[in-house]
Motif scaffolding. Structure first.
Motif, PDB file in Angstrom:
ATOM      1  N   VAL A 106       0.853  -1.189   0.000  1.00  0.00           N
ATOM      2  CA  VAL A 106       0.000   0.000   0.000  1.00  0.00           C
ATOM      3  C   VAL A 106       0.887   1.237   0.000  1.00  0.00           C
ATOM      4  O   VAL A 106       1.712   1.429   0.885  1.00  0.00           O
ATOM      5  CB  VAL A 106      -0.915   0.015   1.250  1.00  0.00           C
ATOM      6  CG1 VAL A 106      -1.733   1.286   1.306  1.00  0.00           C
ATOM      7  CG2 VAL A 106      -1.818  -1.207   1.255  1.00  0.00           C
ATOM      8  N   ASP A 107       0.707   2.050  -1.008  1.00  0.00           N
ATOM      9  CA  ASP A 107       1.476   3.286  -1.109  1.00  0.00           C
ATOM     10  C   ASP A 107       0.713   4.381  -0.366  1.00  0.00           C
ATOM     11  O   ASP A 107      -0.360   4.795  -0.794  1.00  0.00           O
ATOM     12  CB  ASP A 107       1.654   3.667  -2.584  1.00  0.00           C
ATOM     13  CG  ASP A 107       2.496   4.910  -2.760  1.00  0.00           C
ATOM     14  OD1 ASP A 107       3.335   5.198  -1.882  1.00  0.00           O
ATOM     15  OD2 ASP A 107       2.316   5.601  -3.780  1.00  0.00           O
ATOM     16  N   ALA A 108       1.252   4.775   0.785  1.00  0.00           N
ATOM     17  CA  ALA A 108       0.582   5.794   1.591  1.00  0.00           C
ATOM     18  C   ALA A 108       1.611   6.756   2.150  1.00  0.00           C
ATOM     19  O   ALA A 108       2.720   6.355   2.492  1.00  0.00           O
ATOM     20  CB  ALA A 108      -0.189   5.141   2.733  1.00  0.00           C
ATOM     21  N   ASP A 109       1.234   7.999   2.234  1.00  0.00           N
ATOM     22  CA  ASP A 109       2.074   9.007   2.870  1.00  0.00           C
ATOM     23  C   ASP A 109       1.990   8.775   4.372  1.00  0.00           C
ATOM     24  O   ASP A 109       0.925   8.945   4.984  1.00  0.00           O
ATOM     25  CB  ASP A 109       1.555  10.394   2.498  1.00  0.00           C
ATOM     26  CG  ASP A 109       2.352  11.513   3.143  1.00  0.00           C
ATOM     27  OD1 ASP A 109       2.486  11.517   4.392  1.00  0.00           O
ATOM     28  OD2 ASP A 109       2.821  12.379   2.405  1.00  0.00           O
ATOM     29  N   ARG A 110       3.084   8.363   4.966  1.00  0.00           N
ATOM     30  CA  ARG A 110       3.070   7.986   6.381  1.00  0.00           C
ATOM     31  C   ARG A 110       2.670   9.143   7.284  1.00  0.00           C
ATOM     32  O   ARG A 110       1.903   8.964   8.225  1.00  0.00           O
ATOM     33  CB  ARG A 110       4.432   7.444   6.796  1.00  0.00           C
ATOM     34  CG  ARG A 110       4.716   6.100   6.199  1.00  0.00           C
ATOM     35  CD  ARG A 110       6.073   5.603   6.600  1.00  0.00           C
ATOM     36  NE  ARG A 110       6.239   4.242   6.138  1.00  0.00           N
ATOM     37  CZ  ARG A 110       7.114   3.406   6.640  1.00  0.00           C
ATOM     38  NH1 ARG A 110       7.922   3.785   7.612  1.00  0.00           N
ATOM     39  NH2 ARG A 110       7.208   2.188   6.174  1.00  0.00           N
ATOM     40  N   LYS A 111       3.189  10.315   7.032  1.00  0.00           N
ATOM     41  CA  LYS A 111       2.878  11.472   7.884  1.00  0.00           C
ATOM     42  C   LYS A 111       1.385  11.800   7.802  1.00  0.00           C
ATOM     43  O   LYS A 111       0.720  11.981   8.821  1.00  0.00           O
ATOM     44  CB  LYS A 111       3.726  12.675   7.455  1.00  0.00           C
ATOM     45  CG  LYS A 111       3.526  13.904   8.294  1.00  0.00           C
ATOM     46  CD  LYS A 111       4.179  13.764   9.634  1.00  0.00           C
ATOM     47  CE  LYS A 111       4.221  15.091  10.355  1.00  0.00           C
ATOM     48  NZ  LYS A 111       4.784  14.995  11.667  1.00  0.00           N
ATOM     49  N   ALA A 112       0.842  11.858   6.581  1.00  0.00           N
ATOM     50  CA  ALA A 112      -0.571  12.168   6.400  1.00  0.00           C
ATOM     51  C   ALA A 112      -1.461  11.084   7.023  1.00  0.00           C
ATOM     52  O   ALA A 112      -2.484  11.390   7.635  1.00  0.00           O
ATOM     53  CB  ALA A 112      -0.901  12.325   4.918  1.00  0.00           C
ATOM     54  N   THR A 113      -1.050   9.837   6.903  1.00  0.00           N
ATOM     55  CA  THR A 113      -1.815   8.741   7.495  1.00  0.00           C
ATOM     56  C   THR A 113      -1.794   8.825   9.016  1.00  0.00           C
ATOM     57  O   THR A 113      -2.820   8.632   9.672  1.00  0.00           O
ATOM     58  CB  THR A 113      -1.264   7.381   7.018  1.00  0.00           C
ATOM     59  OG1 THR A 113      -1.340   7.328   5.593  1.00  0.00           O
ATOM     60  CG2 THR A 113      -2.044   6.223   7.610  1.00  0.00           C
ATOM     61  N   ALA A 114      -0.632   9.135   9.580  1.00  0.00           N
ATOM     62  CA  ALA A 114      -0.523   9.277  11.036  1.00  0.00           C
ATOM     63  C   ALA A 114      -1.429  10.398  11.539  1.00  0.00           C
ATOM     64  O   ALA A 114      -2.095  10.252  12.567  1.00  0.00           O
ATOM     65  CB  ALA A 114       0.927   9.533  11.435  1.00  0.00           C
ATOM     66  N   VAL A 115      -1.483  11.508  10.812  1.00  0.00           N
ATOM     67  CA  VAL A 115      -2.339  12.632  11.203  1.00  0.00           C
ATOM     68  C   VAL A 115      -3.813  12.224  11.110  1.00  0.00           C
ATOM     69  O   VAL A 115      -4.603  12.514  12.014  1.00  0.00           O
ATOM     70  CB  VAL A 115      -2.046  13.877  10.334  1.00  0.00           C
ATOM     71  CG1 VAL A 115      -3.093  14.957  10.537  1.00  0.00           C
ATOM     72  CG2 VAL A 115      -0.650  14.412  10.634  1.00  0.00           C
ATOM     73  N   LEU A 116      -4.190  11.545  10.049  1.00  0.00           N
ATOM     74  CA  LEU A 116      -5.573  11.099   9.867  1.00  0.00           C
ATOM     75  C   LEU A 116      -6.001  10.166  11.004  1.00  0.00           C
ATOM     76  O   LEU A 116      -7.070  10.346  11.608  1.00  0.00           O
ATOM     77  CB  LEU A 116      -5.726  10.379   8.522  1.00  0.00           C
ATOM     78  CG  LEU A 116      -7.067   9.711   8.252  1.00  0.00           C
ATOM     79  CD1 LEU A 116      -8.166  10.749   8.129  1.00  0.00           C
ATOM     80  CD2 LEU A 116      -6.976   8.870   6.990  1.00  0.00           C
ATOM     81  N   ILE A 117      -5.170   9.189  11.306  1.00  0.00           N
ATOM     82  CA  ILE A 117      -5.495   8.253  12.379  1.00  0.00           C
ATOM     83  C   ILE A 117      -5.563   8.993  13.716  1.00  0.00           C
ATOM     84  O   ILE A 117      -6.473   8.774  14.518  1.00  0.00           O
ATOM     85  CB  ILE A 117      -4.476   7.105  12.424  1.00  0.00           C
ATOM     86  CG1 ILE A 117      -4.644   6.237  11.173  1.00  0.00           C
ATOM     87  CG2 ILE A 117      -4.629   6.274  13.688  1.00  0.00           C
ATOM     88  CD1 ILE A 117      -3.524   5.257  10.948  1.00  0.00           C
TER      89      ILE A 117
END
Length: 131
Positions: A106-117
């Protein structure tokens, strides 16, 4: 794995629920890496073995109980109640475990995903009900 989590928990001092969760998720990203780390491989093997061997399942269950308790303790200072901290952990735990399996594909922006979660879980932490 658990020792690294305990060290991270001990070093975190943010009173902002979203920041605390974000740092926890970023720790998870860093720890698992690209999914091909030794830790990720070992856990996938434990899960497979636990489906066929009750004694492995018992050890894995004991690990998860300890893991949940550590995460609840980590989130409790920024949660409205112990119950809301536990509910937040019940959202985070499957994400962490699922990420071990999916992170390589899964290609995901880690920083953006961390903020979303973190934003999502912060709402659960703020809910002081006992549900």
């Amino acid at each position: 794995c658990f020792e690294a989590l305990e060290a991270h928990v001990a070093s975190e001092s943010s009173d902002d629920p979203a920041k605390r969760v974000q740092r926890l998720v970023e720790f998870g990203f860093d720890y698992v890496g690209d999914g091909y780390s030794e830790t990720a491989r070992v856990f996938r093997e434990f899960w497979a073995l636990s489906s066929r061997h009750p004694e492995v399942r018992e050890h894995l269950d004991a690990y998860y109980q300890r893991y949940v308790a550590a995460l609840v303790a980590f989130l409790r200072p920024v949660a409205a109640s112990k119950a809301s901290a536990r509910r937040a952990v019940l959202l985070l735990l499957p994400w962490f475990e699922g990420y071990v399996v999916t992170c390589g594909g899964v290609d995901a922006d880690r920083k953006a995903t961390a903020v979303l979660i973190a934003r999502s879980v912060a709402g659960v932490l703020a809910d002081g009900s006992r549900r």
